[in-house]
Design a protein around this motif. Structure first.
Motif, PDB file in Angstrom:
ATOM      1  N   ILE A  36       0.856  -1.224  -0.124  1.00 15.15           N
ATOM      2  CA  ILE A  36      -0.153  -0.002   0.016  1.00 15.15           C
ATOM      3  C   ILE A  36       0.879   1.273  -0.023  1.00 15.15           C
ATOM      4  O   ILE A  36       0.597   2.289   0.507  1.00 15.15           O
ATOM      5  CB  ILE A  36      -0.812   0.058   1.190  1.00 15.15           C
ATOM      6  CG1 ILE A  36      -0.302  -0.272   2.530  1.00 15.15           C
ATOM      7  CG2 ILE A  36      -2.013  -1.114   1.064  1.00 15.15           C
ATOM      8  CD1 ILE A  36      -1.052   0.272   3.813  1.00 15.15           C
ATOM      9  N   THR A  38       1.743   3.472  -2.418  1.00 15.33           N
ATOM     10  CA  THR A  38       1.017   4.722  -2.896  1.00 15.33           C
ATOM     11  C   THR A  38      -0.028   5.172  -2.327  1.00 15.33           C
ATOM     12  O   THR A  38      -0.213   6.663  -1.785  1.00 15.33           O
ATOM     13  CB  THR A  38       0.575   4.307  -4.337  1.00 15.33           C
ATOM     14  OG1 THR A  38       1.382   3.757  -4.984  1.00 15.33           O
ATOM     15  CG2 THR A  38      -0.015   5.451  -5.203  1.00 15.33           C
ATOM     16  N   GLN A  39      -1.002   4.409  -1.604  1.00 16.73           N
ATOM     17  CA  GLN A  39      -1.928   4.599  -0.701  1.00 16.73           C
ATOM     18  C   GLN A  39      -1.659   5.424   0.533  1.00 16.73           C
ATOM     19  O   GLN A  39      -2.108   6.577   0.971  1.00 16.73           O
ATOM     20  CB  GLN A  39      -2.883   3.608  -0.326  1.00 16.73           C
ATOM     21  CG  GLN A  39      -3.786   3.275  -1.434  1.00 16.73           C
ATOM     22  CD  GLN A  39      -2.924   2.067  -2.333  1.00 16.73           C
ATOM     23  OE1 GLN A  39      -1.881   1.781  -2.050  1.00 16.73           O
ATOM     24  NE2 GLN A  39      -3.754   1.422  -3.160  1.00 16.73           N
TER      25      GLN A  39
END
Length: 146
Positions: A36, A38-39
């Motif tokens: 995750i 990028t998130q």
């Protein structure tokens, strides 16, 4: 207090975080699972835009550009720190450190290693242009929607 400037700054840094994260993944090790990544960076972008850039809007165009540079610098700093902490915990769970102080030092060593991936011309240009656009858009939002 929600304002248009805070929302604009948060959205601008969200987009910059998304673009730069994609570039880092594309330039990174092939086959590495980024999870995750990028998130998390997008969330950090929203927080930095809302708290750091949004409250400093409305001081003029030059201050707006400086505000954009400050927001991008905060995004990079907190992104490197959070990703370093995450990687340290991942390695600590595999018993890669002899003690807690070695693990704490590893946060900064990992952050520096990740920071080396940012020293690529296209990423630096994206950060610079993103800072300019974010700062000016935030300033315009503050002037237009009070």
């Amino acid at each position: 207090m929600p304002t248009a400037a805070r929302l604009t700054a948060a959205l601008c840094l969200l987009v910059v975080a998304f673009l730069v994260s994609g570039m880092i993944i594309a330039n990174g090790d092939e086959g590495k699972d980024y999870g995750i990544f990028t998130q998390v960076n997008m969330f950090i972008g929203v927080v930095c835009g809302w708290w750091i850039m949004g409250k400093r809007a409305g001081r003029g165009w030059t201050a707006g550009i400086n505000n954009g540079l400050t927001g991008i610098a905060a995004l990079v700093f907190w992104g490197l720190f959070v990703q370093g902490v995450y990687e340290m915990f991942r390695l600590a769970m595999r018993h890669r450190f002899d003690g807690p102080f070695e693990a704490l030092i590893a946060i900064f060593e990992i952050g520096v290693e990740y920071g080396r991936q940012l020293i690529v011309p296209e990423i630096l240009w994206t950060l610079a242009i993103g800072a300019l656009v974010a700062g000016l858009a935030t300033e315009e939002a503050q002037r237009r929607w009070r």
